[in-house]
Enzyme design. Structure first.
Site, PDB file in Angstrom:
ATOM      1  N   GLU A  96      14.306   5.950   9.357  1.00 26.24           N
ATOM      2  CA  GLU A  96      13.471   5.442  10.315  1.00 26.24           C
ATOM      3  C   GLU A  96      13.684   3.528   9.872  1.00 26.24           C
ATOM      4  O   GLU A  96      13.411   3.271   8.745  1.00 26.24           O
ATOM      5  CB  GLU A  96      12.457   5.688  10.413  1.00 26.24           C
ATOM      6  CG  GLU A  96      12.172   7.147  10.871  1.00 26.24           C
ATOM      7  CD  GLU A  96      10.863   7.602  11.045  1.00 26.24           C
ATOM      8  OE1 GLU A  96       9.942   6.624  11.200  1.00 26.24           O
ATOM      9  OE2 GLU A  96      10.592   8.961  11.240  1.00 26.24           O
ATOM     10  N   SER A 139      -0.054  -0.837  -1.507  1.00 27.82           N
ATOM     11  CA  SER A 139      -0.920   0.091  -0.828  1.00 27.82           C
ATOM     12  C   SER A 139      -1.986   0.663  -1.329  1.00 27.82           C
ATOM     13  O   SER A 139      -1.791   1.438  -2.532  1.00 27.82           O
ATOM     14  CB  SER A 139       0.140   1.236  -0.358  1.00 27.82           C
ATOM     15  OG  SER A 139       1.024   0.859   0.664  1.00 27.82           O
ATOM     16  N   LEU A 140      -3.435  -0.084  -1.311  1.00 23.86           N
ATOM     17  CA  LEU A 140      -4.332   0.239  -2.301  1.00 23.86           C
ATOM     18  C   LEU A 140      -5.369   1.566  -1.504  1.00 23.86           C
ATOM     19  O   LEU A 140      -5.365   2.549  -2.256  1.00 23.86           O
ATOM     20  CB  LEU A 140      -5.199  -0.701  -2.452  1.00 23.86           C
ATOM     21  CG  LEU A 140      -6.373  -0.769  -3.526  1.00 23.86           C
ATOM     22  CD1 LEU A 140      -5.675  -0.817  -4.852  1.00 23.86           C
ATOM     23  CD2 LEU A 140      -7.168  -2.491  -3.482  1.00 23.86           C
ATOM     24  N   HIS A 141      -5.513   1.584  -0.353  1.00 26.34           N
ATOM     25  CA  HIS A 141      -6.349   2.260   0.339  1.00 26.34           C
ATOM     26  C   HIS A 141      -7.554   2.946  -0.021  1.00 26.34           C
ATOM     27  O   HIS A 141      -8.010   3.932   0.634  1.00 26.34           O
ATOM     28  CB  HIS A 141      -5.311   3.702   0.705  1.00 26.34           C
ATOM     29  CG  HIS A 141      -3.853   3.180   1.130  1.00 26.34           C
ATOM     30  ND1 HIS A 141      -3.958   2.087   2.170  1.00 26.34           N
ATOM     31  CD2 HIS A 141      -2.677   3.477   1.179  1.00 26.34           C
ATOM     32  CE1 HIS A 141      -2.561   1.981   2.548  1.00 26.34           C
ATOM     33  NE2 HIS A 141      -1.871   2.707   1.850  1.00 26.34           N
ATOM     34  N   CYS A 148       5.067   5.583   9.337  1.00 29.35           N
ATOM     35  CA  CYS A 148       6.204   6.108   8.571  1.00 29.35           C
ATOM     36  C   CYS A 148       6.830   7.468   8.603  1.00 29.35           C
ATOM     37  O   CYS A 148       5.690   8.260   8.389  1.00 29.35           O
ATOM     38  CB  CYS A 148       6.059   5.807   7.064  1.00 29.35           C
ATOM     39  SG  CYS A 148       5.368   4.257   6.580  1.00 29.35           S
ATOM     40  N   CYS A 197      11.391  -3.533   9.940  1.00 32.29           N
ATOM     41  CA  CYS A 197      10.763  -2.853   8.893  1.00 32.29           C
ATOM     42  C   CYS A 197      12.008  -1.830   8.519  1.00 32.29           C
ATOM     43  O   CYS A 197      12.415  -1.177   9.463  1.00 32.29           O
ATOM     44  CB  CYS A 197       9.614  -2.065   9.333  1.00 32.29           C
ATOM     45  SG  CYS A 197       8.824  -0.819   7.976  1.00 32.29           S
ATOM     46  N   CYS A 225       0.592  10.261   4.559  1.00 36.65           N
ATOM     47  CA  CYS A 225       2.076   9.649   4.846  1.00 36.65           C
ATOM     48  C   CYS A 225       2.858  10.775   5.297  1.00 36.65           C
ATOM     49  O   CYS A 225       3.052  11.786   4.603  1.00 36.65           O
ATOM     50  CB  CYS A 225       2.538   8.723   3.771  1.00 36.65           C
ATOM     51  SG  CYS A 225       4.128   8.331   4.080  1.00 36.65           S
ATOM     52  N   CYS A 244      10.547  10.680   0.389  1.00 36.72           N
ATOM     53  CA  CYS A 244       9.692   9.971  -0.795  1.00 36.72           C
ATOM     54  C   CYS A 244       8.974  10.872  -1.654  1.00 36.72           C
ATOM     55  O   CYS A 244       8.770  12.067  -1.126  1.00 36.72           O
ATOM     56  CB  CYS A 244       8.597   9.104  -0.037  1.00 36.72           C
ATOM     57  SG  CYS A 244       7.439   8.230  -1.142  1.00 36.72           S
ATOM     58  N   GLU A 270       9.592   4.804  -1.279  1.00 35.11           N
ATOM     59  CA  GLU A 270       8.766   3.719  -2.330  1.00 35.11           C
ATOM     60  C   GLU A 270       9.827   2.763  -2.958  1.00 35.11           C
ATOM     61  O   GLU A 270      10.818   3.290  -3.874  1.00 35.11           O
ATOM     62  CB  GLU A 270       8.264   4.682  -3.286  1.00 35.11           C
ATOM     63  CG  GLU A 270       7.458   3.773  -4.410  1.00 35.11           C
ATOM     64  CD  GLU A 270       6.817   2.561  -4.237  1.00 35.11           C
ATOM     65  OE1 GLU A 270       5.991   2.738  -3.150  1.00 35.11           O
ATOM     66  OE2 GLU A 270       7.095   1.714  -4.589  1.00 35.11           O
ATOM     67  N   CYS A 283       1.428  10.708  -1.008  1.00 36.57           N
ATOM     68  CA  CYS A 283       0.483  10.129  -0.450  1.00 36.57           C
ATOM     69  C   CYS A 283      -0.106  11.257   0.547  1.00 36.57           C
ATOM     70  O   CYS A 283       0.848  11.454   1.714  1.00 36.57           O
ATOM     71  CB  CYS A 283       0.545   8.701   0.096  1.00 36.57           C
ATOM     72  SG  CYS A 283       1.034   7.605  -0.989  1.00 36.57           S
TER      73      CYS A 283
HETATM   74  N1  SAH Z   1       5.999   3.182  -0.505  1.00 36.10           N
HETATM   75  C1  SAH Z   1       5.480   2.212   0.120  1.00 36.10           C
HETATM   76  C2  SAH Z   1       6.151   1.724   1.321  1.00 36.10           C
HETATM   77  C3  SAH Z   1       5.998   2.523   2.586  1.00 36.10           C
HETATM   78  S1  SAH Z   1       4.648   2.731   3.511  1.00 36.10           S
HETATM   79  C4  SAH Z   1       4.074   1.903  -0.117  1.00 36.10           C
HETATM   80  O1  SAH Z   1       3.388   2.945  -0.250  1.00 36.10           O
HETATM   81  O2  SAH Z   1       3.740   0.819   0.059  1.00 36.10           O
HETATM   82  C5  SAH Z   1       3.985   1.333   4.298  1.00 36.10           C
HETATM   83  C6  SAH Z   1       2.636   1.191   4.427  1.00 36.10           C
HETATM   84  O3  SAH Z   1       2.062   2.414   5.560  1.00 36.10           O
HETATM   85  C7  SAH Z   1       1.759   1.952   3.236  1.00 36.10           C
HETATM   86  O4  SAH Z   1       0.974   1.051   2.959  1.00 36.10           O
HETATM   87  C8  SAH Z   1       1.439   3.247   3.633  1.00 36.10           C
HETATM   88  O5  SAH Z   1       0.270   3.630   2.694  1.00 36.10           O
HETATM   89  C9  SAH Z   1       0.977   3.080   5.000  1.00 36.10           C
HETATM   90  N2  SAH Z   1       0.925   4.445   5.878  1.00 36.10           N
HETATM   91  C10 SAH Z   1       1.811   5.641   5.699  1.00 36.10           C
HETATM   92  N3  SAH Z   1       1.282   6.484   6.473  1.00 36.10           N
HETATM   93  C11 SAH Z   1       0.361   5.918   7.081  1.00 36.10           C
HETATM   94  C12 SAH Z   1      -0.517   6.454   8.093  1.00 36.10           C
HETATM   95  N4  SAH Z   1      -0.262   7.776   8.317  1.00 36.10           N
HETATM   96  N5  SAH Z   1      -1.478   5.669   8.540  1.00 36.10           N
HETATM   97  C13 SAH Z   1      -1.587   4.217   8.219  1.00 36.10           C
HETATM   98  N6  SAH Z   1      -0.989   3.812   7.164  1.00 36.10           N
HETATM   99  C14 SAH Z   1       0.125   4.577   6.677  1.00 36.10           C
END
Ligand code: SAH
Length: 351
Positions: free
Chosen positions: A96, A218-220, A337, A109, A123, A116, A164, A120
């Protein structure tokens, strides 16, 4: 479909093209011409390289292939011009990519891997694991196919699609150098953002590449305990180690890092979480991108309501942390994603 023995010429720099057996006896200018055709004019066949001798074009077609993904499906947002693409690689793998319109210019993007393996919980890209990494040409190719399809200019790239990027390190670096090469597309490196879930050794290595790109983390979650609940990578590297790597990145490149923080109702969205997050962002000099989590069918997570999102942002700002709420481009078209690919693979696609 390209044979296995054929050379992926779209991943090569002019100097490397010049070293191919097929280029023996050709002047150096020829490999520069080929590079230009591939990255400045972005042609899909050797036939179109009209300033090359016909015999050379024929030999190239036998020994190399041009990597340009094929458009399989596009979903266009009815509201904001976002276009989400499902693209097919030469071996049939699907990725995508998203075209987004911002006031300051168009951004694409791109994906860095098919699937991946980071796992996470929120995701969609990781649900079926990693299929394979993408070649550098398959990253540039996503942009080129979208340029052709939209006929528009693209001035920014974010590596925030599937995969990633730091788990595909060498191809990522090659991609950045290819897309910014003045002899080809010539995109400014400062307009590139790479997002990672936090592979600490690779972040440090990345800091020393001499590439002035923006790093997004991506801290979260505001602490290890909460982060481990949603991101397996947190079992490998602590937030303290990650913050160290961020400071190192800033020291080496002079570029402020961004923290991405997906707000998940009941998991990381309290005022206390915002307080803890403020300390981290302060120590790393980072600014924060808040993203209300995009619900994915597989995980049952939901975003806090709007008031909570704004309350969270206010708390950060009170602590003098710069925080923006991400404009949710393309939410009506499965913006998160991996969602479009999954729906297609599971036959669950609704147009
Ligand atoms: N693997 C990399 C890049 C891809 S994800 C990373 O982890 O940064 C791009 C961003 O979208 C990341 O911050 C990821 O955590 C976030 N993301 C993935 N799924 C999501 C969702 N369902 N809702 C909100 N953000 C999401």
């Amino acid at each position: 479909m390209a044979g296995m023995s054929e050379t992926d010429i779209s991943s090569l720099f002019p100097e490397e093209i010049a070293a191919l057996p097929v280029m023996e006896g050709q002047g150096a200018f020829r490999s520069k011409q080929i590079f230009e055709w591939l990255h400045a004019h972005r042609v899909g066949s050797f036939e179109e390289m009209t300033n090359l001798p016909a015999a050379l074009r024929g030999k190239l077609a036998e020994s190399a292939y041009i990597s340009l993904p094929e458009k399989v499906r596009v979903q266009e947002s009815a509201t904001d011009g976002t276009r989400k693409y499902l693209l097919k690689m030469h071996d049939g793998e699907l990725v995508e990519s998203v075209f987004m319109k911002y006031k300051h210019g168009n951004t694409v993007c791109i994906s860095s891997q098919v699937g991946c393996r980071m796992g996470c919980k929120f995701c969609a890209s990781t649900v079926d694991g990693l299929s394979r990494s993408l070649a550098a040409s398959e990253m540039t190719g996503q942009i080129y196919t979208i340029l052709k399809d939209t006929g528009e200019r693209v001035s920014g790239i974010v590596v925030m699609g599937m995969g990633e990027p730091m788990d595909n390190y060498d191809n990522l670096i090659r991609f950045i150098r290819l897309i910014s090469d003045e002899r080809g597309y010539g995109l400014s490196r400062r307009s590139i953002t790479v997002s990672t879930c936090g592979l600490v050794p690779e972040i440090k290595r990345f800091a020393e590449e001499g590439l002035p790109v923006t790093l997004a983390i991506s801290l979260h979650a505001p602490n290890d305990e909460k982060r481990r609940l949603i991101m397996p990578i947190a079992n490998r590297y602590s937030i303290a180690e990650l913050m160290d790597a961020c400071r190192f990145y800033f020291d080496k490149t002079g570029r402020r890092v961004t923290f991405e923080y997906s707000l998940i109702s009941g998991q990381n969205d309290t005022d206390a979480d915002a307080e803890e997050l403020s300390v981290l962002a302060g120590s790393a000099g980072a600014h924060i991108n808040l993203i209300p989590v995009n619900p994915v069918r597989e995980n049952g997570m939901s975003a806090p309501d709007k008031d909570r999102v704004i309350g969270f942002q206010k708390k950060l700002e009170k602590n003098r942390i710069n925080a923006t709420i991400r404009r949710e481009l393309g939410r009506d078209i499965d913006g998160a994603c991996g969602q479009l690919r999954r729906r297609t693979l599971t036959g669950d696609f609704v147009c």
